[in-house]
Write a protein that holds these residues in place. Sequence first.
Motif, PDB file in Angstrom:
ATOM      1  N   UNK A 119       0.679  -1.139  -0.110  1.00 28.83           N
ATOM      2  CA  UNK A 119       0.109   0.070   0.166  1.00 28.83           C
ATOM      3  C   UNK A 119       0.776   1.395  -0.006  1.00 28.83           C
ATOM      4  N   UNK A 120       1.805   1.224   0.779  1.00 30.54           N
ATOM      5  CA  UNK A 120       2.965   2.289   0.600  1.00 30.54           C
ATOM      6  C   UNK A 120       3.425   2.666  -0.672  1.00 30.54           C
ATOM      7  N   UNK A 121       3.806   1.542  -1.252  1.00 32.84           N
ATOM      8  CA  UNK A 121       4.480   1.596  -2.474  1.00 32.84           C
ATOM      9  C   UNK A 121       3.631   2.299  -3.685  1.00 32.84           C
ATOM     10  N   UNK A 122       2.462   1.776  -3.541  1.00 38.42           N
ATOM     11  CA  UNK A 122       1.333   2.196  -4.327  1.00 38.42           C
ATOM     12  C   UNK A 122       0.969   3.822  -4.152  1.00 38.42           C
ATOM     13  N   UNK A 123       0.818   4.265  -2.692  1.00 34.59           N
ATOM     14  CA  UNK A 123       0.633   5.620  -2.428  1.00 34.59           C
ATOM     15  C   UNK A 123       1.810   6.474  -3.055  1.00 34.59           C
ATOM     16  N   UNK A 124       2.991   5.913  -3.014  1.00 34.05           N
ATOM     17  CA  UNK A 124       4.175   6.598  -3.232  1.00 34.05           C
ATOM     18  C   UNK A 124       4.153   6.631  -4.927  1.00 34.05           C
ATOM     19  N   UNK A 125       3.874   5.741  -5.637  1.00 36.95           N
ATOM     20  CA  UNK A 125       4.163   5.731  -6.937  1.00 36.95           C
ATOM     21  C   UNK A 125       2.917   6.650  -7.724  1.00 36.95           C
ATOM     22  N   UNK A 126       1.696   6.650  -6.921  1.00 32.76           N
ATOM     23  CA  UNK A 126       0.604   7.497  -7.466  1.00 32.76           C
ATOM     24  C   UNK A 126       1.119   9.121  -7.239  1.00 32.76           C
ATOM     25  N   UNK A 128       4.205  10.244  -6.850  1.00 32.52           N
ATOM     26  CA  UNK A 128       5.316  10.623  -7.750  1.00 32.52           C
ATOM     27  C   UNK A 128       4.594  11.030  -9.310  1.00 32.52           C
ATOM     28  N   UNK A 129       3.885   9.901  -9.497  1.00 29.30           N
ATOM     29  CA  UNK A 129       3.178  10.146 -11.037  1.00 29.30           C
ATOM     30  C   UNK A 129       2.378  11.359 -11.107  1.00 29.30           C
ATOM     31  N   UNK A 130       1.764  11.617  -9.888  1.00 36.49           N
ATOM     32  CA  UNK A 130       0.865  12.879 -10.154  1.00 36.49           C
ATOM     33  C   UNK A 130       1.497  14.215 -10.316  1.00 36.49           C
ATOM     34  N   UNK A 131       2.801  14.133  -9.815  1.00 30.31           N
ATOM     35  CA  UNK A 131       3.385  15.367  -9.615  1.00 30.31           C
ATOM     36  C   UNK A 131       3.587  16.178 -11.218  1.00 30.31           C
ATOM     37  N   UNK A 132       3.347  17.503 -11.100  1.00 28.15           N
ATOM     38  CA  UNK A 132       3.219  18.334 -12.524  1.00 28.15           C
ATOM     39  C   UNK A 132       4.740  18.368 -13.001  1.00 28.15           C
ATOM     40  N   UNK A 133       4.978  18.210 -14.279  1.00 25.53           N
ATOM     41  CA  UNK A 133       6.276  18.458 -14.941  1.00 25.53           C
ATOM     42  C   UNK A 133       6.631  19.721 -15.231  1.00 25.53           C
ATOM     43  N   UNK A 134       7.729  20.130 -15.169  1.00 29.33           N
ATOM     44  CA  UNK A 134       8.006  21.710 -15.318  1.00 29.33           C
ATOM     45  C   UNK A 134       9.229  21.474 -16.332  1.00 29.33           C
TER      46      UNK A 134
END
Length: 135
Positions: A119-126, A128-134
């Motif tokens: 669960x912690x890995x899934x939360x971290x993955x979501x 990180x993947x939802x961070x905006x790219x600049x």
Amino acid sequence: MKANTPSLVLYFLACILTIIFTLVGVESYLPYTKSLVVSSIFIYYLTTNNYKIDFIKAGVFLFSFIGDVFILMNYDNSEIGSVLSFLLVYLLLITNLVRHLKKIKLNKIDLLSLISIIIAMIVLSITILSLPLRR
């Protein structure tokens, strides 16, 4: 000297040279050192297991090497080939994990810790993947 020692030395030497060439910015030798990493891991694994390997593990090494080759060749559509090949690697690793997990009998505490880590890995993955790219 054991039979697996030269491949282990070659692996660490290739990793160190890859890091040095990346930091210095010398890109002409970088493909040679990157291609040595997966092949030296394969040779080390093969010599450590007395030259016995099953199809799933051989597929993992083969598709990892193919994915690295796609990245190194840098064609127009090389990202698609590398992503598909690493997807196959992860699918093979998951099938190998599920196959061996059936043999292991877990306690309730072990199962609880395993579920919490997943669960912690899934939360971290979501996250990180939802961070905006600049740029």
